[in-house]
Scaffold this motif. Structure first.
Motif, PDB file in Angstrom:
ATOM      1  N   GLU A 104       0.835  -1.203   0.000  1.00 16.63           N
ATOM      2  CA  GLU A 104       0.000   0.000   0.000  1.00 16.63           C
ATOM      3  C   GLU A 104       0.870   1.254   0.000  1.00 16.63           C
ATOM      4  N   LEU A 105       1.953   1.236   0.802  1.00 21.16           N
ATOM      5  CA  LEU A 105       2.858   2.377   0.852  1.00 21.16           C
ATOM      6  C   LEU A 105       3.545   2.587  -0.489  1.00 21.16           C
ATOM      7  N   TYR A 106       3.920   1.485  -1.129  1.00 23.23           N
ATOM      8  CA  TYR A 106       4.604   1.582  -2.416  1.00 23.23           C
ATOM      9  C   TYR A 106       3.711   2.257  -3.457  1.00 23.23           C
ATOM     10  N   PHE A 107       2.460   1.829  -3.507  1.00 22.21           N
ATOM     11  CA  PHE A 107       1.548   2.392  -4.499  1.00 22.21           C
ATOM     12  C   PHE A 107       1.028   3.772  -4.115  1.00 22.21           C
ATOM     13  N   ALA A 108       1.244   4.165  -2.856  1.00 23.05           N
ATOM     14  CA  ALA A 108       0.838   5.509  -2.446  1.00 23.05           C
ATOM     15  C   ALA A 108       1.605   6.570  -3.229  1.00 23.05           C
ATOM     16  N   GLY A 109       2.788   6.208  -3.705  1.00 18.67           N
ATOM     17  CA  GLY A 109       3.629   7.150  -4.430  1.00 18.67           C
ATOM     18  C   GLY A 109       3.070   7.589  -5.763  1.00 18.67           C
ATOM     19  N   ILE A 110       2.109   6.861  -6.313  1.00 15.79           N
ATOM     20  CA  ILE A 110       1.572   7.239  -7.627  1.00 15.79           C
ATOM     21  C   ILE A 110       0.508   8.330  -7.503  1.00 15.79           C
ATOM     22  N   LYS A 111       0.082   8.616  -6.280  1.00 13.68           N
ATOM     23  CA  LYS A 111      -0.899   9.681  -6.077  1.00 13.68           C
ATOM     24  C   LYS A 111      -0.236  11.031  -6.326  1.00 13.68           C
ATOM     25  N   THR A 112      -1.024  11.977  -6.799  1.00 11.71           N
ATOM     26  CA  THR A 112      -0.472  13.311  -7.075  1.00 11.71           C
ATOM     27  C   THR A 112      -0.715  14.233  -5.881  1.00 11.71           C
ATOM     28  N   VAL A 113       0.040  15.326  -5.854  1.00 11.12           N
ATOM     29  CA  VAL A 113      -0.143  16.310  -4.791  1.00 11.12           C
ATOM     30  C   VAL A 113      -1.485  17.006  -4.987  1.00 11.12           C
ATOM     31  N   ASP A 114      -1.895  17.789  -4.003  1.00  7.99           N
ATOM     32  CA  ASP A 114      -3.244  18.356  -4.016  1.00  7.99           C
ATOM     33  C   ASP A 114      -3.340  19.755  -4.613  1.00  7.99           C
ATOM     34  N   VAL A 115      -2.260  20.262  -5.179  1.00  7.79           N
ATOM     35  CA  VAL A 115      -2.315  21.615  -5.746  1.00  7.79           C
ATOM     36  C   VAL A 115      -2.965  21.595  -7.123  1.00  7.79           C
ATOM     37  N   ASN A 116      -3.595  22.708  -7.500  1.00 11.04           N
ATOM     38  CA  ASN A 116      -4.209  22.794  -8.831  1.00 11.04           C
ATOM     39  C   ASN A 116      -3.480  23.774  -9.745  1.00 11.04           C
ATOM     40  N   LYS A 117      -2.334  24.289  -9.259  1.00  8.88           N
ATOM     41  CA  LYS A 117      -1.483  25.156 -10.073  1.00  8.88           C
ATOM     42  C   LYS A 117      -0.052  25.056  -9.559  1.00  8.88           C
ATOM     43  N   LYS A 118       0.882  25.588 -10.324  1.00  8.31           N
ATOM     44  CA  LYS A 118       2.282  25.537  -9.897  1.00  8.31           C
ATOM     45  C   LYS A 118       2.425  26.239  -8.554  1.00  8.31           C
ATOM     46  N   THR A 119       3.035  25.541  -7.596  1.00  8.08           N
ATOM     47  CA  THR A 119       3.148  26.058  -6.237  1.00  8.08           C
ATOM     48  C   THR A 119       4.595  26.028  -5.770  1.00  8.08           C
ATOM     49  N   ASN A 120       5.082  27.157  -5.283  1.00  6.56           N
ATOM     50  CA  ASN A 120       6.432  27.216  -4.727  1.00  6.56           C
ATOM     51  C   ASN A 120       6.422  26.725  -3.288  1.00  6.56           C
ATOM     52  N   PHE A 121       7.503  26.057  -2.913  1.00  4.62           N
ATOM     53  CA  PHE A 121       7.615  25.539  -1.550  1.00  4.62           C
ATOM     54  C   PHE A 121       9.058  25.705  -1.097  1.00  4.62           C
ATOM     55  N   PHE A 122       9.250  26.246   0.105  1.00  2.00           N
ATOM     56  CA  PHE A 122      10.587  26.520   0.614  1.00  2.00           C
ATOM     57  C   PHE A 122      10.904  25.616   1.802  1.00  2.00           C
ATOM     58  N   VAL A 123      12.114  25.087   1.809  1.00  2.00           N
ATOM     59  CA  VAL A 123      12.597  24.286   2.933  1.00  2.00           C
ATOM     60  C   VAL A 123      13.823  24.994   3.503  1.00  2.00           C
ATOM     61  N   PRO A 124      13.669  25.688   4.632  1.00  2.00           N
ATOM     62  CA  PRO A 124      14.810  26.391   5.225  1.00  2.00           C
ATOM     63  C   PRO A 124      15.899  25.425   5.696  1.00  2.00           C
ATOM     64  N   THR A 125      17.118  25.905   5.740  1.00  2.00           N
ATOM     65  CA  THR A 125      18.222  25.108   6.264  1.00  2.00           C
ATOM     66  C   THR A 125      17.924  24.715   7.708  1.00  2.00           C
ATOM     67  N   GLY A 126      18.190  23.449   8.030  1.00  2.00           N
ATOM     68  CA  GLY A 126      17.954  22.969   9.389  1.00  2.00           C
ATOM     69  C   GLY A 126      16.540  22.475   9.636  1.00  2.00           C
ATOM     70  N   SER A 127      15.709  22.421   8.593  1.00  2.00           N
ATOM     71  CA  SER A 127      14.328  21.949   8.765  1.00  2.00           C
ATOM     72  C   SER A 127      14.298  20.485   9.184  1.00  2.00           C
ATOM     73  N   THR A 128      13.352  20.144  10.028  1.00  2.00           N
ATOM     74  CA  THR A 128      13.168  18.756  10.446  1.00  2.00           C
ATOM     75  C   THR A 128      12.108  18.093   9.568  1.00  2.00           C
ATOM     76  N   PHE A 129      12.063  16.792   9.627  1.00  2.00           N
ATOM     77  CA  PHE A 129      11.070  16.026   8.872  1.00  2.00           C
ATOM     78  C   PHE A 129       9.657  16.481   9.240  1.00  2.00           C
ATOM     79  N   ASN A 130       9.397  16.596  10.538  1.00  2.00           N
ATOM     80  CA  ASN A 130       8.047  16.979  10.979  1.00  2.00           C
ATOM     81  C   ASN A 130       7.681  18.393  10.554  1.00  2.00           C
ATOM     82  N   SER A 131       8.650  19.317  10.617  1.00  2.00           N
ATOM     83  CA  SER A 131       8.344  20.701  10.234  1.00  2.00           C
ATOM     84  C   SER A 131       8.045  20.805   8.741  1.00  2.00           C
ATOM     85  N   VAL A 132       8.741  20.001   7.927  1.00  2.00           N
ATOM     86  CA  VAL A 132       8.490  19.996   6.481  1.00  2.00           C
ATOM     87  C   VAL A 132       7.097  19.442   6.192  1.00  2.00           C
TER      88      VAL A 132
END
Length: 252
Positions: A27-55
């Motif tokens: 189930e986890l393997y096939f979960a990867g074929i799902k698409t993200v929920d955005v309906n247009k191009k979306t910018n996303f920033f990951v600051p230096t030092g970000s944790t898994f949970n914060s992302v």
């Protein structure tokens, strides 16, 4: 019970056991074929030092993913964790799959180089806001740097002229550039712009480089038409030569 029936039941039981233990991973393997929920191009920033949970929290806050807990399970299955998250700027499209999203976060997706466009800036706050819009440095950090007298003096400016260090243009920089590196880059661009020919022209009209930039900003505020700019500049230059006040509305 016949031998055939016994073997049949054993096989069924074995299949159920296999399904019980391996279905979650499948189930986890096939979960990867799902698409993200955005309906247009979306910018996303990951600051230096970000944790898994914060992302994950940020992805949910920007509505890029709809189920944080399920995403955590899938991302953990793909070995996304604090140590494997790559800081930077990302772009996600409606066609981006969760598999691609995790892959990007683990190795970056080529969006670390961003553009800075400087124009229509009047105050140091304007400059700081424009220049930090698409990079990791905060507006407050950069503004503090610009207001530091030692920093101003280091580059040959003071509190009145430091604004003229920034030549209006579009620049490509690394997203995670530091505030000191950014200021050094702007100083290099300043020196590149003020080549010997331009310096000589400024001296010819008895203006410093900062005075030229200041006058140019006043002229630009008066008119956005390129063919009118020389006439407006000429009016002010005549007043300067005569020792008159500029009496320019933008200076108010």
């Amino acid at each position: 019970m016949t031998k055939v029936r016994f073997v049949f039941y054993v096989l069924i039981l074995a299949m159920l056991c296999v399904g019980y233990f391996f279905y979650p991973k499948i189930e986890l393997y096939f979960a990867g074929i799902k698409t993200v929920d955005v309906n247009k191009k979306t910018n996303f920033f990951v600051p230096t030092g970000s944790t898994f949970n914060s992302v994950v929290d940020s992805l949910a806050a920007k509505k890029i993913i709809s189920n944080p807990e399920k995403f955590k399970s899938y991302a953990g299955f793909r070995n996304l964790k604090d140590a494997t998250i790559e800081p930077g700027k990302y772009e996600f499209l409606p066609t981006t799959t969760l598999h691609e999203l995790v892959s990007y976060l683990r190795k970056g997706n080529g969006e670390k180089e961003v553009r800075i466009t400087l124009n229509n800036t009047r105050t140091l706050a304007d400059i700081a806001e424009k220049i930090t819009e698409n990079i990791e440095v905060s507006k407050f950090q950069f503004l503090m740097l610009l207001n530091n007298p030692e920093v101003q003096s280091k580059y040959g400016f003071d509190k009145e002229t430091i604004r003229t260090l920034f030549i209006p243009n579009t620049y490509n920089v690394w997203w995670d550039i530091s505030e000191e590196e950014l200021l050094t880059r702007m100083a290099k661009e300043y020196k590149r712009f003020w080549n010997p020919e331009r310096v000589a022209k400024a001296k010819k009209i008895n203006l410093t480089q900062s005075e030229v930039s200041t006058l140019a900003s006043i002229v630009y505020s008066e008119t956005k038409k390129a063919d009118e700019a020389p006439k407006v500049a000429g009016v002010y230059m005549n007043r300067i030569k005569k020792g008159m006040l500029l009496q320019a509305d933008p200076t108010l």
